[in-house]
Motif scaffolding. Sequence first.
Motif, PDB file in Angstrom:
ATOM      1  N   THR A   1       0.297  -1.089   0.487  1.00 23.75           N
ATOM      2  CA  THR A   1       0.331  -0.061  -0.172  1.00 23.75           C
ATOM      3  C   THR A   1       1.044   1.084   0.028  1.00 23.75           C
ATOM      4  O   THR A   1       1.925   0.922   0.156  1.00 23.75           O
ATOM      5  CB  THR A   1      -0.554  -0.001   1.039  1.00 23.75           C
TER       6      THR A   1
ATOM      7  N   ASP B   1      -2.877  -2.879  -2.851  1.00 22.12           N
ATOM      8  CA  ASP B   1      -2.932  -1.592  -3.356  1.00 22.12           C
ATOM      9  C   ASP B   1      -2.802  -1.439  -4.585  1.00 22.12           C
ATOM     10  O   ASP B   1      -1.887  -0.768  -4.988  1.00 22.12           O
ATOM     11  CB  ASP B   1      -2.975  -0.322  -2.159  1.00 22.12           C
ATOM     12  N   GLY B   2      -3.681  -1.954  -5.857  1.00 22.40           N
ATOM     13  CA  GLY B   2      -2.947  -2.231  -6.730  1.00 22.40           C
ATOM     14  C   GLY B   2      -2.718  -2.901  -7.358  1.00 22.40           C
ATOM     15  O   GLY B   2      -2.821  -3.077  -8.875  1.00 22.40           O
TER      16      GLY B   2
ATOM     17  N   GLU C   1      -8.316  -3.100  -2.635  1.00 19.87           N
ATOM     18  CA  GLU C   1      -8.586  -1.463  -2.925  1.00 19.87           C
ATOM     19  C   GLU C   1      -8.751  -0.598  -3.538  1.00 19.87           C
ATOM     20  O   GLU C   1      -9.412   0.585  -3.275  1.00 19.87           O
ATOM     21  CB  GLU C   1      -8.070  -0.650  -1.146  1.00 19.87           C
ATOM     22  N   SER C   2      -8.379  -0.470  -4.676  1.00 23.88           N
ATOM     23  CA  SER C   2      -7.616   0.423  -6.038  1.00 23.88           C
ATOM     24  C   SER C   2      -8.757  -0.043  -7.112  1.00 23.88           C
ATOM     25  O   SER C   2      -9.194  -1.337  -6.814  1.00 23.88           O
ATOM     26  CB  SER C   2      -6.451   0.208  -5.925  1.00 23.88           C
TER      27      SER C   2
ATOM     28  N   ASN D   1     -12.398  -1.461  -2.765  1.00 27.80           N
ATOM     29  CA  ASN D   1     -12.424  -0.195  -3.182  1.00 27.80           C
ATOM     30  C   ASN D   1     -14.383  -0.249  -3.837  1.00 27.80           C
ATOM     31  O   ASN D   1     -14.658   1.090  -3.861  1.00 27.80           O
ATOM     32  CB  ASN D   1     -12.245  -0.348  -5.055  1.00 27.80           C
TER      33      ASN D   1
ATOM     34  N   ASN E   1     -13.143   7.496  -1.766  1.00 29.49           N
ATOM     35  CA  ASN E   1     -12.796   7.849  -3.376  1.00 29.49           C
ATOM     36  C   ASN E   1     -13.934   9.825  -3.372  1.00 29.49           C
ATOM     37  O   ASN E   1     -13.824  10.004  -4.749  1.00 29.49           O
ATOM     38  CB  ASN E   1     -13.782   6.774  -4.003  1.00 29.49           C
TER      39      ASN E   1
ATOM     40  N   GLY F   1      -8.775   5.106 -14.525  1.00 28.12           N
ATOM     41  CA  GLY F   1      -8.201   4.324 -13.869  1.00 28.12           C
ATOM     42  C   GLY F   1      -8.300   3.495 -15.494  1.00 28.12           C
ATOM     43  O   GLY F   1      -7.885   2.429 -15.425  1.00 28.12           O
TER      44      GLY F   1
ATOM     45  N   HIS G   1      -5.120   5.343  -9.426  1.00 20.23           N
ATOM     46  CA  HIS G   1      -4.286   4.981  -8.832  1.00 20.23           C
ATOM     47  C   HIS G   1      -3.094   5.141  -9.836  1.00 20.23           C
ATOM     48  O   HIS G   1      -2.021   4.507  -9.615  1.00 20.23           O
ATOM     49  CB  HIS G   1      -4.723   3.576  -8.338  1.00 20.23           C
TER      50      HIS G   1
END
Length: 489
Positions: free
Chosen positions: A111, A188-189, A213-214, A238, A248, A334, A358
């Motif tokens: 993260t 995260d990603g 979470e992304s 997310n 967000n 995104g 992200h």
Amino acid sequence: MSQPGMHEAIQPEALKIASKSRRRSSAASTCSFSSACFTGSSDEDDISPREKRQCNSRGYTDFCVKNVTNHHAFGRREIEIAEQEMPGIMTLRRRAADDKPLKNANIVGCTHINAQTAVLIETLIKLGASVRWAACNIYSTQNAVAAALAEVNVPIFAWRGETEEEFWWCLDNCVNADGWQPNMILDDGGDATHLMWKKYPELFKGIKGIVEESITGVHRLYHMSKTGKLSVPAINVNDSVTKMKFDNFYSIRESILDSLKRATDVLFGGKQVVVCGYGDVGKGCAKGLRAQGCIVYVTEIDPICALQASMDGFRVVKLNEVIRNVDIVVTATGNKHVVTREHMDRLKHGCIVCNMGHSNSEIDINSLHTPELTWERVRSQVDHIFWPDGKMMVLLAEGRLVNLSCSTIPSFVVSVTASAQALALIELYNAVPGRYKSDVYLLPKKMDEYVSSLHLPTFDAHLTELTDEQAKYLGLNKAGPFKPNYYRY
């Protein structure tokens, strides 16, 4: 480097001068504009932490950060400040500390490394987990915070300004460690998931669950699921209500202004801005910038989001229609190559270009590394790019997430997301066999409501309680959940 099994994480107690030259895309730099971005003396910038052997005050060496000795005290103060503004995750820490719901959980975390994430990391440890952590973004790490975590024996591998090769080296050190085998992923990603699935398939088979979470990472998970490559259950944080509608939107609404102001000192009033994408992130950007007096345009591919933008009073346009006139371009889709070299060739002199999504693919940065263009680093994560005719474009964070690269984010809103992440990890780790199949799930509605309830006391908010008659009339349990899963807040 010592074996991680030999140590346990200890609970915490209480610009450079620019030169016009071609640079590698991940050049390390310092930030002197925010205490929260503190990185220390620039004398060390050219020395990779991989080339230095460090140990903390307890002799622990299983980490790689910028400078544990000089920075950890400052980082600890930053973490303590964040704790004061993160009531939800701190309440969860206190309530679950005795039960240790994550006992024997070995979590690989990838993260952003900042004070807010440190509060989450130390909460997971307090709840019984063993962790190994790396950064998901080469520019967002707060070096002092990373040092503070290393000082209390957290195996952390991250520093601000990593190269791409160093990024994967750090992540590899988290995944593949002697005497330690991961069984959970907090991503995260999607990079930790991708690395483990591709390079360490045997380790991946031992994973009990993934929390992502992304939007980028979620897309990768759904693709893995559709192609039969996802062999473990995953929770998509997310798209949980508490992430979408708070982090967000509210976090973005404020941090887009903070990052632009700190990086460029721009006056917002009267500026023409185009926001690419009108999801929750785009909504936050557009509404925050308009509140400061900007003239805001929106681009969209989705007719529903486009109609929302129109009814919110924004002009929905194609990027080509306004690219010559705007002062600021913000991407929040995104997607990839939303802003192309052709677009950037047509920008007006001095236009600021940045990304709030992200992934760093939204702006075609590679197309700018050509002989006819000259790059000048003027501040940390601020580049002036000159065209042969003298036109200049201001690029922030080399197209990476601008708010975490150029400023800080509101701790309170991160507390909401961190609480959801912790609960998702607890849910997957403790689930009885068979409850979750190898698929992608949303956070259960009851958990979304619980996360929200953890934060209401801060505002002295008092919930109305249903009577038995009212609950029966609505067909609800008096304790919730109060909305069906299809409800769109």
